[in-house]
Motif scaffolding. Structure first.
Motif, PDB file in Angstrom:
ATOM      1  N   TYR A  54       0.824  -1.220   0.000  1.00 54.23           N
ATOM      2  CA  TYR A  54       0.000   0.000   0.000  1.00 54.23           C
ATOM      3  C   TYR A  54       0.855   1.266   0.000  1.00 54.23           C
TER       4      TYR A  54
ATOM      5  N   ASN B 270      -1.438  -2.326  13.075  1.00 49.40           N
ATOM      6  CA  ASN B 270      -2.270  -1.125  13.100  1.00 49.40           C
ATOM      7  C   ASN B 270      -1.428   0.146  13.080  1.00 49.40           C
TER       8      ASN B 270
ATOM      9  N   GLN C  51       0.102   0.578   9.674  1.00 53.09           N
ATOM     10  CA  GLN C  51      -0.935   1.125   8.781  1.00 53.09           C
ATOM     11  C   GLN C  51      -1.052   2.637   8.961  1.00 53.09           C
TER      12      GLN C  51
ATOM     13  N   SER D 263      -0.431   5.265   5.900  1.00 51.68           N
ATOM     14  CA  SER D 263      -1.505   6.187   5.496  1.00 51.68           C
ATOM     15  C   SER D 263      -1.095   7.649   5.659  1.00 51.68           C
TER      16      SER D 263
ATOM     17  N   LEU E 120       0.532  -4.755   4.194  1.00 52.05           N
ATOM     18  CA  LEU E 120      -0.478  -4.884   5.233  1.00 52.05           C
ATOM     19  C   LEU E 120      -1.450  -5.996   4.857  1.00 52.05           C
TER      20      LEU E 120
ATOM     21  N   ALA F 137      -6.612  -3.443   6.055  1.00 55.44           N
ATOM     22  CA  ALA F 137      -6.500  -2.163   5.353  1.00 55.44           C
ATOM     23  C   ALA F 137      -7.775  -1.775   4.611  1.00 55.44           C
TER      24      ALA F 137
ATOM     25  N   ASP G   8      -9.511   1.733   5.226  1.00 50.94           N
ATOM     26  CA  ASP G   8      -8.721   2.878   4.765  1.00 50.94           C
ATOM     27  C   ASP G   8      -8.676   2.950   3.247  1.00 50.94           C
TER      28      ASP G   8
ATOM     29  N   LEU H 275      -5.613   4.831   1.617  1.00 53.33           N
ATOM     30  CA  LEU H 275      -4.594   3.893   1.151  1.00 53.33           C
ATOM     31  C   LEU H 275      -4.925   3.425  -0.256  1.00 53.33           C
TER      32      LEU H 275
END
Length: 312
Positions: free
Chosen positions: A183, A238, A241, A245, A253, A258, A261, A267
């Protein structure tokens, strides 16, 4: 003994000595009559006689002696499967009785990997609590290797984790197949673009998950030169992530973790879906079956739901 056509004996259950079934299981598990005698601290002739009596009851041979021990006949394999079911039912009796009489208290200690998304696991916890409100549920989150270590060392009773190998002291039940994706954030120049060749991204700044990184992902990343420029590190999925982001770097991830998001546009999944790495996540416990009632009932709840999911 010579085989004959087995007859259906409607009074078999009342006539058979149930200890013979237990002895049969001990012979199979020990790998031979002599080995079973030593394990049970009994004389070998008494073990042989018990086997002979059971075979006379069923009217056919159950085991064949070999140079290395014994081998089950087709009838023996059927008998073994039935015996194991009966032993499991007997082992569960005190647990189920305690639950039926509302006398179940205690703790269930569970250790899981971060970022776990499993509706079946969540539903099992909710259902278990409704049935057993006096049992305290404790959940710890840690990198996947620490989950395995905690189980082996007896610090927790139940685990949910990935494993790159098989540890002989643990019992594995597949819970789900987890997929990961690479991501980037909305601020990244890669936002909106897909890649089929990972080595095109070797110059990108990367967010790593340290000890929480799945071995499959570590190998994939290193083969393609990803992560040589580390700009972020978080041992929890988390928090990794969060860093991705916020534009600290790109990173791997779990897809389900994910998902929200991605839907919010925070993402962007950079890989085509058909090349997303996938691996099994397991429900884990120690192989030792002598679990306390609270732990056994929780294991059965999750096990039942996972099996039901597979059959649908």
């Amino acid at each position: 003994m010579p085989d004959r056509e087995p007859l259906i004996d409607r009074k078999f259950a009342t006539r058979v000595d149930w200890n013979l079934l237990r002895t049969f299981v001990d012979i199979v598990r020990a790998g031979g009559i002599g080995a079973a005698a030593r394990k049970l601290n009994r004389q070998q002739p008494s073990i042989s006689a018990a086997l002979k009596r059971l075979e006379e009851h069923v009217g056919t041979s159950l085991l064949i002696r070999t140079a290395t021990g014994v081998e089950m006949t087709p009838a023996g394999k059927a008998m073994m499967a039935l015996c194991e079911d009966m032993l499991e039912s007997a082992r569960m009796m005190p647990h189920q009785i305690a639950q039926a009489t509302k006398r179940v208290e205690g703790f269930v200690r569970i250790q899981i990997v971060s970022g776990l998304i499993s509706p079946e696991f969540d539903e099992a916890i909710a259902s278990f609590h409704r049935r057993n409100p006096d049992i305290h549920i404790e959940i710890r989150v840690s990198p996947w290797r620490q989950v395995l270590d905690a189980l082996e060392q007896g610090e927790v009773e139940i685990g949910v984790s990935y494993d790159s190998s098989v540890r002989g002291g643990l019992k594995y039940e597949p819970l789900l197949v987890e997929r990961q994706q690479l991501y980037c954030s909305r601020a990244s120049p890669h936002f909106g673009h897909r890649f089929s060749r990972l080595n095109e991204l070797r110059e990108d700044h990367f967010v790593l998950t340290g000890d929480d990184e799945i071995e499959l992902i570590t190998n994939l990343r290193r083969r393609n030169g990803l992560g040589t420029k580390v700009s972020g590190l978080a041992e929890d999925i988390n928090e990794a992530q969060r860093l991705i982001s916020l534009g600290v770097g790109i990173g791997f991830l779990p897809v389900l973790a994910a998902e929200k998001d991605v839907a919010r546009g925070r993402l962007w999944p950079m890989l085509y879906a058909d090349i997303e790495p996938a691996y099994d996540i397991y429900l884990l416990a120690r192989s030792d079956p002598a679990r306390d009632t609270a732990t056994q009932l929780f294991w059965d709840e999750v096990f039942r739901r996972v099996r039901a999911m597979r059959e649908t």
